[in-house]
Design a protein around this motif. Sequence first.
Motif, PDB file in Angstrom:
ATOM      1  N   LYS A  89       0.678  -1.053  -0.070  1.00  0.00           N
ATOM      2  CA  LYS A  89       0.022   0.042   0.138  1.00  0.00           C
ATOM      3  C   LYS A  89       1.041   1.259  -0.048  1.00  0.00           C
ATOM      4  O   LYS A  89       0.862   1.985  -0.757  1.00  0.00           O
ATOM      5  N   PRO A 145       6.381   0.995   3.690  1.00  0.00           N
ATOM      6  CA  PRO A 145       6.220   0.166   4.899  1.00  0.00           C
ATOM      7  C   PRO A 145       6.945   0.682   6.213  1.00  0.00           C
ATOM      8  O   PRO A 145       6.655   0.669   7.374  1.00  0.00           O
ATOM      9  N   SER A 146       7.988   1.150   5.957  1.00  0.00           N
ATOM     10  CA  SER A 146       8.810   1.463   7.220  1.00  0.00           C
ATOM     11  C   SER A 146       8.834   3.116   7.251  1.00  0.00           C
ATOM     12  O   SER A 146       9.890   3.586   7.748  1.00  0.00           O
ATOM     13  N   ALA A 147       7.461   3.514   7.113  1.00  0.00           N
ATOM     14  CA  ALA A 147       7.234   4.957   7.425  1.00  0.00           C
ATOM     15  C   ALA A 147       7.061   5.279   8.735  1.00  0.00           C
ATOM     16  O   ALA A 147       5.693   5.406   9.008  1.00  0.00           O
TER      17      ALA A 147
END
Lengths: 266, 266
Positions: free
Chosen positions: A3, A6-8
């Motif tokens: 989506k 991911p590592s935000a």
Amino acid sequence: MLKADPSATQVVSVARALELVELVVHGPDEGLSLAEIARTTNRSKSAILATLRTLVDFGYVRSIEPGPKYLPGMTLIRFGDLTAVKDPLGAIARPILTELSGESGLTIRVARNVGGFPVFIERVDGPGVVRFHTPLGARELPHVSSAGKAILAELSDSEIREVARECGLVSRTKKSITTVSELMAEIEKVRHDGFAIDDEEDVQGIYCIGAAIFDHFGKCIGAISATGVRRDLTPAQVNRLGKLVMKYADQVTDQLHGRKSVRGGK
Amino acid sequence: MLKADPSATQVVSVARALELVELVVHGPDEGLSLAEIARTTNRSKSAILATLRTLVDFGYVRSIEPGPKYLPGMTLIRFGDLTAVKDPLGAIARPILTELSGESGLTIRVARNVGGFPVFIERVDGPGVVRFHTPLGARELPHVSSAGKAILAELSDSEIREVARECGLVSRTKKSITTVSELMAEIEKVRHDGFAIDDEEDVQGIYCIGAAIFDHFGKCIGAISATGVRRDLTPAQVNRLGKLVMKYADQVTDQLHGRKSVRGGK
DNA sequence: TTTATCCATTCGGTATTGCCGAACACCGTT
DNA sequence: AACGGTGTTCGGCAATACCGAATGGATAAA
């Protein structure tokens, strides 16, 4: 499918706090001092102290005098247990694991299928004296674990290749599978036998035997695996144990009102 | 003894995040939605979302589509397991618990003595079909649990009164001990027998039998307890089980190079 | 003894950043 | 089509998390 990035991480101060938890959990048995933590994280002692106080308040970390030194807290045990107990798969599987452990004398675990990777959520140790690390909650490597292979065998070939690409087929021992073609042949064997073997492919001297678990859609939602020390194993036992593990895995599937998939094999 | 105000949380945003974890862990099995969480915490959806993203990144919470709904994450299982495994008491006790569970058919737990209160850190379920909640990591009530009584029996009378005051001797069932004099008489019996009993004092229909564990200073660092359903219990078995639990508790003490205290009885 | 060095802890001031609220897009249902 | 319910993004303000200096204590060295 993915989506967003991911590592935000969004809340920086929370992230820093959780890094502290990680540090303490993986720290030495005697615990870590404030200064040590501040040094390894390159942050000010005052900031670390404030965060630690909060973590201690919530029981994620406990401090022991004198020092004080900081150690993992009881809340971690509590929430870990609650999480495992709440998981329907774990709840169903637990008594069955106990039975299988008693019958086989081995350490039994149940893993959840998380995107093709096995994540063990529950363990029952065997009565033997020998103990080894069989961690829970971590995403294990699919190609060197019996539970992983049992799960992979229920995926389509293209999905297997996707998972293989994702984990990189890294080698753990001399016996580890490291190429896609080897893996595919192995998976084909698993599909034929109905159970999977890890013969010292993850840890030298340790073998595992695993079999898949299904939900009522016929989708593989996880696997059971039995772990033992290699030297205790005779070739004749492999098949016997394989059938046994498979039998108990099917029991879990039954209790979940599941049904074994008729493999598509796309 | 108490150093500073205990509930002086320092990093507000971390505290709020950990409250979220608590909420999700105790939430329904299907998970909680963002809106639900924002509503019950009286905070903005955007703030909750940011925090949840961070928690998901670290695996404390996992989100499942569609929805998304938020559930307890695998990191909780992982850290809980790691914490229990790292604990020297748990590490020593585990195989002994397994053995006792096999011999007695009961669920066995080991608790750490935390300021006179028992905190269970490890559990081995019995092979029976009957399951009940035997949570880990929570501070249990000392006066209605066998492990608690076993620990109390090793304290001085004044310390027992202190603990009793702290927990308030709340009643859990009709059989619960609620007065200090009753408690003192019960503790005296424990000191004589060498093991403690909880006869439906915490949960109706459930009994426990516990015995203390000591370190090399002779200090009581915890206790073992066996849990079963009351109807399975004959009076003759109580003494037999008590001796059995005590024997295994002594085994743990031995492995810890501990020695049973010569009770001061101040 | 004195000196030095480590430690945990307290406290203001500053700017980082977490938070709110509005606005949006997206379903379902009405 | 309009509604109530989602989850999501974004800008701006004020809350607040952070740092660094200063203190006191404890231990070790001189």
